[in-house]
Design a protein around this motif. Structure first.
Motif, mmCIF file in Angstrom:
data_model
loop_
_atom_site.group_PDB
_atom_site.id
_atom_site.type_symbol
_atom_site.label_atom_id
_atom_site.label_comp_id
_atom_site.label_asym_id
_atom_site.label_seq_id
_atom_site.Cartn_x
_atom_site.Cartn_y
_atom_site.Cartn_z
ATOM 1 N N LEU A 28 0.809 -1.119 -0.008
ATOM 2 C CA LEU A 28 -0.117 -0.070 0.045
ATOM 3 C C LEU A 28 0.895 1.136 -0.018
ATOM 4 O O LEU A 28 0.631 2.181 -0.577
ATOM 5 C CB LEU A 28 -1.034 -0.161 1.075
ATOM 6 C CG LEU A 28 -2.049 1.111 1.351
ATOM 7 C CD1 LEU A 28 -2.910 1.174 0.060
ATOM 8 C CD2 LEU A 28 -2.710 1.065 2.714
ATOM 9 N N ALA A 29 1.656 1.369 0.917
ATOM 10 C CA ALA A 29 2.944 2.421 0.899
ATOM 11 C C ALA A 29 3.389 2.626 -0.587
ATOM 12 O O ALA A 29 3.688 3.674 -0.939
ATOM 13 C CB ALA A 29 3.835 2.218 2.002
ATOM 14 N N ALA A 79 -5.180 -1.469 5.364
ATOM 15 C CA ALA A 79 -3.800 -1.794 4.225
ATOM 16 C C ALA A 79 -4.600 -3.462 3.902
ATOM 17 O O ALA A 79 -4.161 -3.536 2.704
ATOM 18 C CB ALA A 79 -2.668 -1.937 4.852
ATOM 19 N N ASN A 80 -4.664 -4.287 4.595
ATOM 20 C CA ASN A 80 -5.218 -5.809 4.197
ATOM 21 C C ASN A 80 -6.514 -5.496 3.404
ATOM 22 O O ASN A 80 -6.561 -6.171 2.492
ATOM 23 C CB ASN A 80 -5.526 -6.281 5.638
ATOM 24 C CG ASN A 80 -4.098 -6.335 6.442
ATOM 25 O OD1 ASN A 80 -3.211 -6.563 5.861
ATOM 26 N ND2 ASN A 80 -4.532 -6.761 7.715
ATOM 27 N N GLY A 85 -8.155 -6.053 -3.556
ATOM 28 C CA GLY A 85 -8.909 -5.717 -4.742
ATOM 29 C C GLY A 85 -9.995 -4.597 -4.776
ATOM 30 O O GLY A 85 -10.388 -4.237 -5.746
ATOM 31 N N PHE A 86 -10.036 -3.912 -3.425
ATOM 32 C CA PHE A 86 -11.108 -2.787 -3.612
ATOM 33 C C PHE A 86 -10.623 -1.435 -3.917
ATOM 34 O O PHE A 86 -11.375 -0.882 -4.078
ATOM 35 C CB PHE A 86 -11.375 -2.838 -1.999
ATOM 36 C CG PHE A 86 -12.193 -3.870 -1.257
ATOM 37 C CD1 PHE A 86 -13.536 -4.030 -1.593
ATOM 38 C CD2 PHE A 86 -11.521 -4.919 -0.779
ATOM 39 C CE1 PHE A 86 -14.147 -4.956 -1.030
ATOM 40 C CE2 PHE A 86 -12.330 -6.057 -0.078
ATOM 41 C CZ PHE A 86 -13.621 -6.273 -0.212
ATOM 42 N N LEU A 87 -9.154 -1.375 -4.158
ATOM 43 C CA LEU A 87 -8.723 -0.177 -4.843
ATOM 44 C C LEU A 87 -7.753 -0.509 -5.901
ATOM 45 O O LEU A 87 -7.313 -1.529 -6.017
ATOM 46 C CB LEU A 87 -7.952 0.696 -3.467
ATOM 47 C CG LEU A 87 -8.630 1.252 -2.241
ATOM 48 C CD1 LEU A 87 -7.667 1.879 -1.369
ATOM 49 C CD2 LEU A 87 -9.685 2.329 -2.898
ATOM 50 N N ASP A 88 -7.592 0.449 -6.707
ATOM 51 C CA ASP A 88 -6.892 0.363 -7.985
ATOM 52 C C ASP A 88 -5.646 0.621 -7.358
ATOM 53 O O ASP A 88 -5.162 1.983 -7.365
ATOM 54 C CB ASP A 88 -7.297 1.262 -8.935
ATOM 55 C CG ASP A 88 -6.576 0.930 -10.205
ATOM 56 O OD1 ASP A 88 -5.741 0.077 -10.177
ATOM 57 O OD2 ASP A 88 -6.835 1.739 -11.497
#
Length: 214
Positions: A28-29, A79-80, A85-88
């Motif tokens: 995520l970072a 982050a999990n 798959g919820f964010l591009d």
């Protein structure tokens, strides 16, 4: 002496969950624009804040510790979920970039507050038992007739002074008015000292008038 190593299912599960959470925070970072060592520092920061808040909670149940524990837990869970798959991840939203960029300052504030929070230490009770009180032994003393006879008998109660026959009726009437006024103001009967102060009478004459007014 042989050391036997037994696998612990709880420990293995904790290691696997920690590794997955660490990897999700790193991804995520990295997706939010943090590359190189900075992407690896983010999961370390989140996990250290979570561990510090949990350690403070074990020492003292405070609102500050609960607050930072929830903040670190939300960051880890977020982050999990985000990497599922919820964010591009190729085009992350601006709000996610803002949160990742502001996390170092937030984590530094939380760690500083947790490190400088005072812990109330309750003094442990003393292990030395308190001395037991000594029993009081009552000694029966026989009552002798001589001891009983030494107790003085109560004397007769002092009689109230009788009204002198030489009190003028006019003075009695005036004193009665003063006593009526005193009873109306205070709700109590006038005494000899008050009547003496009001009329300027001698003590024996004031006692005689109060006895006649009663």
């Amino acid at each position: 002496m042989k050391l036997s190593i037994r696998p612990d299912a709880v420990l293995v599960q904790a290691v696997i969950a920690g590794a997955l959470s660490f990897a999700h925070l790193h991804d995520l970072a990295q997706a939010a624009g943090q590359t190189g060592w900075k992407a690896w520092a983010y999961p370390v920061s989140v996990d250290l804040l979570l561990a510090a808040a949990w350690r403070r909670l074990r020492a003292q149940r405070s609102r500050l510790a609960w607050c930072w524990f929830v903040v670190a837990l939300v960051a880890s869970l977020g982050a999990n979920i985000a990497t599922a798959g919820f964010l591009d991840m190729n085009h992350p939203p601006a709000l996610l970039r803002l949160g990742v960029a502001g996390w170092p300052a937030l984590a530094f504030l939380g760690g500083t507050l947790l490190a400088h929070q005072h812990t109330d230490h309750t003094p442990e009770p003393s292990s030395v038992p308190a001395p037991e009180p000594r029993p009081v032994v009552a000694v029966d003393r026989p009552e002798t007739p001589e001891a009983v006879s030494e107790i003085p008998e109560p004397g007769p109660a002092p009689a109230l002074p009788k009204a002198a026959a030489s009190v003028p009726p006019a003075l009695i009437d005036h004193a009665r008015k003063v006593a009526t006024d005193h009873r109306a103001r205070t709700g109590a009967d006038i005494d000899a000292a008050t009547l003496r102060a009001r009329l300027g009478l001698p003590e024996d004459l004031a006692l005689a008038i109060v006895a006649q007014l009663a």
